[in-house]
Design an enzyme around this catalytic site. Structure first.
Site, short mmCIF file in Angstrom:
data_model
loop_
_atom_site.label_atom_id
_atom_site.label_comp_id
_atom_site.label_asym_id
_atom_site.label_seq_id
_atom_site.Cartn_x
_atom_site.Cartn_y
_atom_site.Cartn_z
N LYS A 24 0.77 -1.06 -0.05
CA LYS A 24 0.11 -0.11 -0.08
C LYS A 24 1.17 1.43 0.06
O LYS A 24 0.68 2.08 -0.82
CB LYS A 24 -0.78 -0.10 1.33
CG LYS A 24 -2.05 0.94 1.23
CD LYS A 24 -2.92 0.95 2.25
CE LYS A 24 -3.75 -0.40 2.30
NZ LYS A 24 -4.50 -0.53 3.85
N ARG A 94 -2.93 3.37 8.60
CA ARG A 94 -3.27 2.30 7.66
C ARG A 94 -2.51 1.10 7.81
O ARG A 94 -1.25 1.44 7.45
CB ARG A 94 -3.81 2.98 6.39
CG ARG A 94 -4.47 4.15 6.28
CD ARG A 94 -4.58 4.45 4.61
NE ARG A 94 -5.09 3.72 4.01
CZ ARG A 94 -5.57 3.69 2.70
NH1 ARG A 94 -4.71 4.91 1.98
NH2 ARG A 94 -5.89 2.78 1.75
N GLY A 103 -8.70 -6.67 4.50
CA GLY A 103 -9.34 -6.65 5.90
C GLY A 103 -8.75 -7.60 6.94
O GLY A 103 -9.46 -7.39 7.99
N MET A 105 -5.82 -6.78 8.74
CA MET A 105 -5.21 -5.90 9.59
C MET A 105 -6.17 -4.61 9.82
O MET A 105 -7.02 -4.58 9.28
CB MET A 105 -3.78 -5.65 9.64
CG MET A 105 -2.95 -6.96 9.21
SD MET A 105 -1.23 -6.69 9.17
CE MET A 105 -1.26 -6.16 7.47
N ARG A 342 -3.80 -1.52 -6.25
CA ARG A 342 -2.72 -2.90 -6.18
C ARG A 342 -3.52 -3.62 -7.39
O ARG A 342 -4.40 -3.37 -7.66
CB ARG A 342 -3.07 -3.62 -4.87
CG ARG A 342 -4.49 -3.92 -4.63
CD ARG A 342 -4.66 -4.56 -3.40
NE ARG A 342 -6.17 -4.66 -3.20
CZ ARG A 342 -6.65 -4.67 -1.76
NH1 ARG A 342 -6.14 -4.41 -0.64
NH2 ARG A 342 -8.04 -4.83 -1.63
N HIS A 460 -11.17 -37.66 1.00
CA HIS A 460 -11.03 -38.85 -0.23
C HIS A 460 -12.05 -37.85 -1.39
O HIS A 460 -11.52 -37.93 -2.55
CB HIS A 460 -11.52 -40.03 0.02
CG HIS A 460 -11.88 -40.84 -1.13
ND1 HIS A 460 -10.62 -41.58 -1.55
CD2 HIS A 460 -12.80 -41.22 -1.71
CE1 HIS A 460 -11.04 -42.39 -2.75
NE2 HIS A 460 -12.40 -42.43 -2.61
N SER A 774 12.54 -42.53 -14.17
CA SER A 774 11.36 -41.80 -13.79
C SER A 774 11.26 -41.36 -12.31
O SER A 774 11.49 -42.39 -11.54
CB SER A 774 10.13 -42.27 -14.45
OG SER A 774 9.02 -41.46 -13.83
N CYS A 841 7.39 -38.40 -12.12
CA CYS A 841 5.70 -39.01 -12.22
C CYS A 841 5.15 -39.20 -10.96
O CYS A 841 3.87 -39.65 -10.75
CB CYS A 841 5.79 -40.46 -12.78
SG CYS A 841 6.61 -41.77 -11.95
N TYR A 861 11.58 -34.07 -18.54
CA TYR A 861 9.92 -33.82 -18.55
C TYR A 861 9.45 -34.03 -17.41
O TYR A 861 9.92 -34.63 -16.49
CB TYR A 861 9.07 -34.65 -19.60
CG TYR A 861 9.20 -36.18 -19.27
CD1 TYR A 861 8.07 -36.75 -18.35
CD2 TYR A 861 10.23 -36.94 -19.55
CE1 TYR A 861 7.95 -37.94 -18.11
CE2 TYR A 861 10.28 -38.49 -19.33
CZ TYR A 861 9.17 -38.91 -18.39
OH TYR A 861 9.32 -40.03 -18.02
#
Ligand code: ADP
Ligand code: MG
Ligand code: MG
Length: 888
Positions: A24, A94, A103, A105, A342, A460, A774, A841, A861
């Site tokens: 801010k 502020r 909101g 603080m 912001r 789950h 892998s 993987c 990858y």
């Protein structure tokens, strides 16, 4: 540190100083310096806050003097004096940390008012405005500065008194309360403070000021701020800055007002200003919802001159910050002031659309666009959605466990869902359960959405839902689920089987009736954005974990370049196969076993053929059977109970007893470290020989029909090179036999998973036998920490809360431990096989920070579940550009 400047005038700061001035403060300074109408003020740095905590809540010496010097500057600029009854300067105090914590603080407005000043002021200014400001100030300072030490002086308590006053006057609106009543209210407020605290409300403006800014420092560690930081993964140690700023007044009459706005639509990304405002009000009224604000378009009609200033400011800010901004403004007597800006929070689809639009507008580069979007937000782009303007009726709320929207008829059992839903009669159903267990999977997969009364975000239902992209509301304690209906506890409303309900998974909303639901589109902005990500990602691959042709097709649609993990055992669980698998396990001689294996071969060959076809020539890493065999057998505890129950009745069931004997024989104390992975291949070589045959026969069939198949056969859980050597030699023989039988050439290879720490440490020995690695980071994490993944929830939560670990290592790779093992393995493997193919993987393959790590340590990858493929593509592009996923 003592010589460090602790107080910064706005004009001395700028946007790059967020660490020191907070978001801010840095933006207030920046806006002032680009000539926007910001009321003058100054910022106490975040370092003062961290010092305050480090020194046992002491303010550093000399701070007051620095504040007074800065204050004198503001007084001079405005020609007003703090504490002067004839011409008082009033202040706002502020909070503002580096990262926005909306909101969480505290903020105090109208500071510097006292009885004397209020008296004097009401002679020259509108008394209604003066007493309205004073009552707000008494409420805010009491709430912010004293309510943690005394009871009943929170904002809520004061609001209550105000409410009673309005009731007494027979009015409902704040604005209908006349000046003399507000004056009386201020007196009641002050009396209330004395009653509760035994002290008078402070009259000395400097005492008020110190109370306010130390309270802001304290608010850094209030409960909601701590919880918010934990959720957003913001470092607890960075502290907040405090901004002290001259007040401007939106509550000074009908030509005054206050509002908030986004420079573009934060839910769709459309390039239109979205905002709300209130006339004759102060800022907190808009956000707190005490009055219903008006849409910003009204302002254009009401006051075109002011609206133009507002619109121009939005435009200047967007062009300057090159991003959508969230702004707060106040109008005082027809003059526009900006109080905050912001970068605005937005949904996934909005994030993508804004990034694409801004590239086309020439505002940002493609690199900027790629760096800007949080990869995790992309999930929201893939799910069906409720159109932005739809109206609907929310009847209950639970946890937003699986995002996306769904509509269907309520059903209360998995069987019913499977019968009526996808794969059955094809109706749209919502599965409603008190809780879910693994047996509910088929019902979940047949449903449009899932609603559960119990279970949290890691339940789950929630895990499965996210994995498969099923909209889910879990832990909805506002309902009570019966066998064919559920009740909304608060209202007693009953929803019966067959009635339509809808879920808005992203917000945890349960909705009555049907809502319109749109399929998400992979084309348009999303498609274009992802194609840019792929440009930057270059050769670094993204594959998927998929076990069926259907998942494979989906993943390819989402951009997967192959399969990095095809788990073959899932194929063994399905319907008619399980009894065959059990016969194979139960066989007492090779001939019987072979009969069962031959049957399984038929199934698996078709499975692989389907997957290779779906892959269209892309590579497929197939993992040979991995879990302990007892997972395919009936449950041991249940069998014991059943046999005991029969005995108690003087009966017996020889078949059941025989089964129990076998199951007992297979029982392991610690199955995750037991007979599984390559150990199975050594003890039961026929199983993996069958699998190898199925893979290569399936591949051959595809080749014969003109296609291409690239199987990479992966042997799991190798810790010693001899394990791999033993298994591989036998399987190579099978493979060679199949190839010569089939008479077609298939481009296959053998490799291994690195998931046992010893495997990583001896990777140079293992790489001799493997053409690819892998990293199975689920098991590797489990074994490196010695944490059981299935049981760790109970201690990992406190571990993270107590900062023993920075986060859950099963979510994001533990880079210094598990990651080090990966690095060692890579380095060692390269010494014997420089061109070894390297992938991952584990679940981590779709988690942005882990993807970045994988990129940096040189993997070729990552592989992840289908719905995380776009996340991985974007995270990889960000890694390639050297951009952090998030700098929190
Ligand atoms: P939050 O971080 O909760 O948004 P702020 O510090 O932005 O807290 O303050 C909340 C509101 O108070 C602002 O939106 C604004 O409307 C009002 N406000 C803050 N400073 C001033 C000021 N100097 N003059 C007038 N109103 C202010
Ligand atoms: Mg606030
Ligand atoms: Mg604000």
């Amino acid at each position: 540190m003592a010589t460090q400047k602790r107080v910064w005038l706005f004009r001395d700061g700028n946007r790059s100083l967020r660490d020191l001035l907070g978001g801010k403060g840095a933006n207030l300074a920046e806006m002032m310096n680009i000539g926007l109408p910001v009321p003058p003020g100054f910022t106490i740095t975040t370092e003062v806050c961290t010092d305050y905590y480090a020194s046992g809540r002491q303010l550093p010496e000399g701070l007051t003097d620095e504040i007074k010097t800065a204050l004198a500057d503001v007084e001079k600029e405005l020609g007003k004096t703090f504490g002067d009854p004839n011409n008082p300067l009033l202040l706002s105090v502020r909070s503002g940390a580096k990262f926005s914590m909306p909101g969480m603080m505290d903020t105090v407005l109208n500071l510097g008012l006292n009885d004397e000043i209020v008296n004097a002021l009401s002679q020259v200014a509108d008394p209604r405005f003066v007493y309205d400001s004073y009552r707000r100030f008494i409420m805010m300072l009491s709430d912010v500065a004293y309510s943690d030490q005394y009871d009943h002086i929170t904002k809520h308590d004061f609001e209550h008194m105000f409410y009673d006053l309005k009731a007494e006057l027979g009015v409902t609106e704040d604005l209908e309360v006349p000046a003399e009543s507000l004056k009386a209210l201020c007196d009641s407020y002050k009396a209330h403070v004395i009653k509760q605290t035994g002290k008078e409300f402070p009259q000395d403006p400097f005492e008020q000021l110190e109370a306010a800014y130390t309270a802001v420092f304290r608010s850094w560690n209030n409960e909601r701020a701590i919880i918010y930081r934990r959720k957003e993964k913001i470092d607890d140690s960075i502290g907040t800055a405090v901004n002290i700023q001259a007040m401007v007044f939106g509550n000074r009459g009908d030509d005054c007002g206050t509002g908030v706005a986004f420079t573009r639509d934060a839910s769709t990304g459309e390039n239109v200003i979205f905002g709300e405002y209130l006339m004759n009000a102060q800022g907190e009224d808009v956000v707190a919802g005490v009055r219903t604000p008006m849409p910003i378009s009204e302002l254009a009609k009401q006051d075109p001159v002011i609206y133009k200033q507002f619109e121009d400011t939005c435009d200047i800010l967007e062009k300057h910050y090159k991003d959508m901004q969230d702004i707060e403004f106040t109008i005082e007597h027809g003059k526009f002031y900006i109080l905050q800006c912001r970068s605005g929070k937005r949904t996934g689809p909005a994030a993508v659309r804004i990034a694409v639009d801004q590239v086309k507008e020439g505002l940002i580069t493609k690199e900027d666009a790629i760096a800007r979007v949080d990869p995790n937000l992309l999930t929201q782009c893939l799910l069906p959605v409720i159109p932005a303007n739809a109206k609907y009726n929310v009847i209950a709320r639970g946890l937003p466990a699986g995002p996306g929207a769904a509509t269907g008829i309520a059903v209360f059992s998995s069987d019913k869902a499977a019968e009526l839903g996808k794969g059955g009669a094809g109706e749209r159903v919502i599965l409603v359960r008190a809780d879910t267990n693994p047996d509910d999977l088929k019902g979940m997969l047949a449903a449009q959405g899932v609603l559960t009364e119990r279970g949290g975000m890691t339940s789950h239902a929630a895990l499965v839902a996210r994995g498969f992209g099923i909209p889910t509301v879990a832990g909805c304690s506002e309902i009570s689920v019966g066998s064919d209906h559920f009740v909304i506890k608060a209202t007693g409303q009953i929803v019966k089987e067959g009635e339509f309900i809808s879920l808005n998974g992203g917000l945890g909303e349960v909705i009555s009736g049907q809502v319109p639901v749109e399929e998400a589109k992979m084309t348009g902005d999303f498609g274009e954005y992802m194609s840019w990500a792929d440009e930057f990602r270059g050769k670094f691959g993204v594959r998927t974990n998929a076990d069926t042709p259907k998942d494979t097709e989906l993943a390819i649609k989402l951009g997967a370049e192959g399969i990095g993990l095809c788990r073959t055992e899932h194929m063994f669980f399905e319907g008619e196969r399980r009894p065959v698998v059990q016969r194979m396990i139960l066989a007492t001689n090779d001939a019987d076993r072979q009969v069962a294996l031959d049957e399984l071969l038929e199934f698996q060959r078709e499975d692989f053929k389907g997957i290779f076809e779906a892959l269209g020539g892309r590579p497929c890493t197939v993992r040979l059977i991995d879990p302990p065999l007892h997972e395919f057998m009936p449950n041991r505890e249940k069998l014991i109970e059943e046999v005991a129950a029969l005995h108690a009745l003087g009966k017996s069931d020889p078949e059941k007893e025989a089964m129990l004997k076998v199951v007992e024989g297979m029982h392991e104390i610690n199955p995750m470290m037991g007979l599984r992975g390559c150990r199975l291949s050594i003890v039961f070589p026929q199983i993996v020989e069958m699998q190898t045959r199925a893979i290569l026969e399936g591949a051959s069939a595809v080749v014969k029909s003109g296609g291409t198949a690239v199987p990479e056969i992966m042997i799991p859980l190798v810790g010693h090179v001899n394990e791999l050597k033993f298994v591989r030699e036998r399987l190579e023989a099978t493979a060679a036999a199949v190839v010569s039988e089939q008479g077609v050439s298939v481009d296959y290879s053998f490799g291994t998973m690195i998931e046992v720490p010893r495997g990583a440490l001896t990777a140079d020995e293992i790489a001799v036998e493997a053409s690819f690695f892998s990293f199975g980071t689920n098991d590797l994490t489990q074994m490196t920490f010695g944490f059981s993944r299935d049981d760790s929830d109970r201690f990992l939560k406190p571990y993270v809360a107590e900062k023993i670990l920075p986060g859950d290592p099963f979510e994001s790779i533990d880079q210094s431990g598990v990651g080090q093992l990966m690095k060692i393995a890579i380095e060692k493997a390269h010494t014997v096989r420089p061109d070894i193919k390297l992938g991952i993987c584990g679940e981590h393959g779709g988690e942005p920070t882990s993807v970045k790590f994988c990129y940096e340590i040189g993997l070729n990858y990552v592989s992840c579940s289908p719905y995380r493929v776009p996340i991985a593509r974007l995270a990889a592009a960000q890694a390639a550009l050297g951009k952090g996923v998030s700098d929190k």
